[in-house]
Design a protein around this motif. Structure first.
Motif, PDB file in Angstrom:
ATOM      1  N   ALA A 121       0.825  -1.206   0.000  1.00  0.00           N
ATOM      2  CA  ALA A 121       0.000   0.000   0.000  1.00  0.00           C
ATOM      3  C   ALA A 121       0.859   1.255   0.000  1.00  0.00           C
ATOM      4  O   ALA A 121       0.567   2.233  -0.703  1.00  0.00           O
ATOM      5  N   LEU A 122       1.942   1.247   0.781  1.00  0.00           N
ATOM      6  CA  LEU A 122       2.840   2.398   0.814  1.00  0.00           C
ATOM      7  C   LEU A 122       3.440   2.668  -0.560  1.00  0.00           C
ATOM      8  O   LEU A 122       3.511   3.815  -1.012  1.00  0.00           O
ATOM      9  N   LEU A 123       3.852   1.609  -1.251  1.00  0.00           N
ATOM     10  CA  LEU A 123       4.451   1.782  -2.580  1.00  0.00           C
ATOM     11  C   LEU A 123       3.426   2.267  -3.594  1.00  0.00           C
ATOM     12  O   LEU A 123       3.691   3.198  -4.367  1.00  0.00           O
ATOM     13  N   VAL A 124       2.250   1.651  -3.605  1.00  0.00           N
ATOM     14  CA  VAL A 124       1.215   2.035  -4.574  1.00  0.00           C
ATOM     15  C   VAL A 124       0.724   3.462  -4.327  1.00  0.00           C
ATOM     16  O   VAL A 124       0.546   4.251  -5.264  1.00  0.00           O
ATOM     17  N   ARG A 142      -3.457  10.535   0.382  1.00  0.00           N
ATOM     18  CA  ARG A 142      -2.489   9.643   1.004  1.00  0.00           C
ATOM     19  C   ARG A 142      -2.990   9.121   2.351  1.00  0.00           C
ATOM     20  O   ARG A 142      -2.931   7.912   2.618  1.00  0.00           O
ATOM     21  N   TRP A 143      -3.474  10.030   3.206  1.00  0.00           N
ATOM     22  CA  TRP A 143      -3.942   9.594   4.515  1.00  0.00           C
ATOM     23  C   TRP A 143      -5.169   8.690   4.411  1.00  0.00           C
ATOM     24  O   TRP A 143      -5.302   7.711   5.158  1.00  0.00           O
ATOM     25  N   VAL A 147      -5.222   4.876   5.807  1.00  0.00           N
ATOM     26  CA  VAL A 147      -6.205   4.381   6.787  1.00  0.00           C
ATOM     27  C   VAL A 147      -6.941   3.173   6.234  1.00  0.00           C
ATOM     28  O   VAL A 147      -7.136   2.151   6.928  1.00  0.00           O
ATOM     29  N   TYR A 148      -7.348   3.263   4.971  1.00  0.00           N
ATOM     30  CA  TYR A 148      -8.090   2.140   4.372  1.00  0.00           C
ATOM     31  C   TYR A 148      -7.202   0.897   4.271  1.00  0.00           C
ATOM     32  O   TYR A 148      -7.653  -0.226   4.552  1.00  0.00           O
ATOM     33  N   ALA A 149      -5.948   1.084   3.855  1.00  0.00           N
ATOM     34  CA  ALA A 149      -5.051  -0.067   3.739  1.00  0.00           C
ATOM     35  C   ALA A 149      -4.805  -0.714   5.097  1.00  0.00           C
ATOM     36  O   ALA A 149      -4.738  -1.952   5.215  1.00  0.00           O
TER      37      ALA A 149
END
Length: 450
Positions: A121-124, A142-143, A147-149
């Motif tokens: 998730a961080l990379l995408v 981004r936030w 949160v969703y990820a």
């Protein structure tokens, strides 16, 4: 989390999250495979850092050899190079997770799967967020995605969704909840990014098509933008739960507002469509409107951008181009004829004057010769003090300026006339002082010429 836990209030949701957090902390503190998974994650991080250190030089050399790629690919490549360690960690963690899922109990790779999901998730999110130009919207995106990820990785999405859906208002048959608003905002934000990328791609594809005229390229690009953004608007309305049949009253009210307050705006929009459809003006044309002379830089929905020779950019409303007289110097072709008027003395041979004038015009670089557009010189009248001529010549680059080419031809005429002894007359006046019978001075004027 068991399905019988259904948080309906904020207190219940907080209690559920705290309980789940305590449970996860207890799981990590209890000796067993959970500590082993943490150790495996630390080893994967070290392996990713080591691989990044060993292969970065090779990947950077490979990236430099891709100089011919499109800009969006190069930007994506730069972002990946900056996150090379994270990319290695994502690949290694997912490989480890899949192998452990096949070789041992699923619970013994649960933590690795959660960390792999969060790293992915961080990379995408880092890659996708670059497509959002607005910094505020990019930060919110981004936030929200983080949160969703996190909720997806911890399997808490259903409980949070039930709580957010419970915070709602009822207006007749319309049900608006916080969950619905959040879904609509995220969906519309994602669609706006995709629509912007799609419209840019369509505009670039149309610009590369030589079979479509520039004006039709602009018209088709604007039509694609209107359709795409209109579709996003309809999707947003439907996502919030509004009935589109109720927009009939709203459209009527908007029509009344247009009739009273937006006449000029609508007139400019319609005039812009007419200009694009009849191809009377297109980007690159050289036009004159009143005292404004320049070339068309861009055709907008409300105005036309005209750049003058002195670097000024005029934003002319489309309505003015429809209702006013516009001189398009390059409507059907780039050929422009210019006229210069001058006079010579009655003592000069007119045949010689014409020949010298034509030769002087041909000596100027931008003046055309041949192809039926040679400079010509004609006598246009016998004036009070000179024989009047008109010198006509053609150019093909009106965007380079008209005043400067006229000045260059005048200068060439001056030099040629000086060399050939041809004089340019100018009016003269003699003033004589006479004395009358009383001895007072009396003025008398007499006109003359050179």
């Amino acid at each position: 989390m068991s399905e019988d836990i259904l948080p309906a209030t904020l207190d219940e949701l907080i209690a559920t999250l705290l309980t789940e957090g305590h449970r996860l902390v207890g799981l990590f503190l209890t000796p067993g495979w959970r500590q082993y998974q943490l150790l495996i994650i630390v080893l994967l991080i070290g392996a990713a850092l080591l691989l990044s250190l060993l292969t970065r030089t090779h990947w950077e050399a490979w990236a430099r050899s891709r100089a011919g790629w499109p800009k969006w690919r190069l930007r994506t490549l730069v972002l990946l190079m900056r996150r090379l360690s994270l990319l290695y960690f994502v690949v290694l963690s997912w490989m480890t997770y899949l192998v452990m899922q096949q070789m041992t109990w699923p619970s013994r790779s649960y933590v690795i799967g959660v960390v792999a999901t969060l790293a992915t998730a961080l990379l995408v999110i880092a890659l996708v967020a670059r497509a959002v130009r607005n910094r505020t919207i990019r930060l919110v995106f981004r936030w929200s995605m983080w949160v969703y990820a996190t909720l997806v990785a911890l399997n808490l999405t259903d409980d949070v969704a039930r709580f957010l859906d419970g915070i709602s208002i009822e207006i007749g048959a319309l049900h608006i909840s916080v969950l619905g608003v959040m879904k609509a905002v995220l969906l519309v934000g994602a669609l706006l990014v995709l629509v912007r990328l799609a419209s840019q791609g369509a505009s670039n594809a149309l610009a590369r098509n030589d079979d479509i005229s520039p004006s039709m390229q602009v018209l088709l690009a604007k039509a694609v933008q209107v359709l795409l953004y209109g579709w996003v608007f309809i999707v947003a309305i439907r996502t919030l739960g509004f009935d589109l049949t109720g927009l009939a009253f709203l459209s009527g009210a908007i029509g009344v507002g247009i009739g009273f307050g937006l006449q000029k705006v609508v007139s400019n929009l319609i005039s812009g469509i007419i200009i694009l459809m009849d191809r009377s003006i297109k980007p690159g044309d050289v036009i004159s409107l009143g005292e404004t002379f320049g070339w068309i830089n861009a055709l907008g929905a409300r105005y036309v951008s005209v750049v003058t020779r002195d670097g000024r950019e005029y934003l002319i409303p489309n309505e003015d181009l429809i209702t006013s007289q516009v001189v398009n110097w390059s409507h059907s072709d780039q050929y422009v004829r210019l006229d210069l008027n001058f006079g010579t003395s009655y003592g000069d041979d007119p045949h010689k004057v014409r020949a010298v004038s034509i030769a002087a015009a041909r000596s100027v670089g931008r003046v055309l010769s041949g192809s039926g557009r040679d400079p010509v010189c004609h006598i246009v009248g016998f004036g009070d003090s000179s024989v009047d001529y008109v010198l006509r010549f053609w150019i093909t680059d009106p965007t380079a300026g008209l005043t400067n080419i006229r000045g260059n031809v005048f200068l060439a005429l001056w030099d040629a006339f000086q060399a050939e002894g041809i004089s340019i007359p100018f009016p003269q006046r003699e003033v004589r002082m006479l004395e009358n019978e009383g001895g007072l001075p009396q003025f008398a004027g007499q006109g003359g010429a050179d």
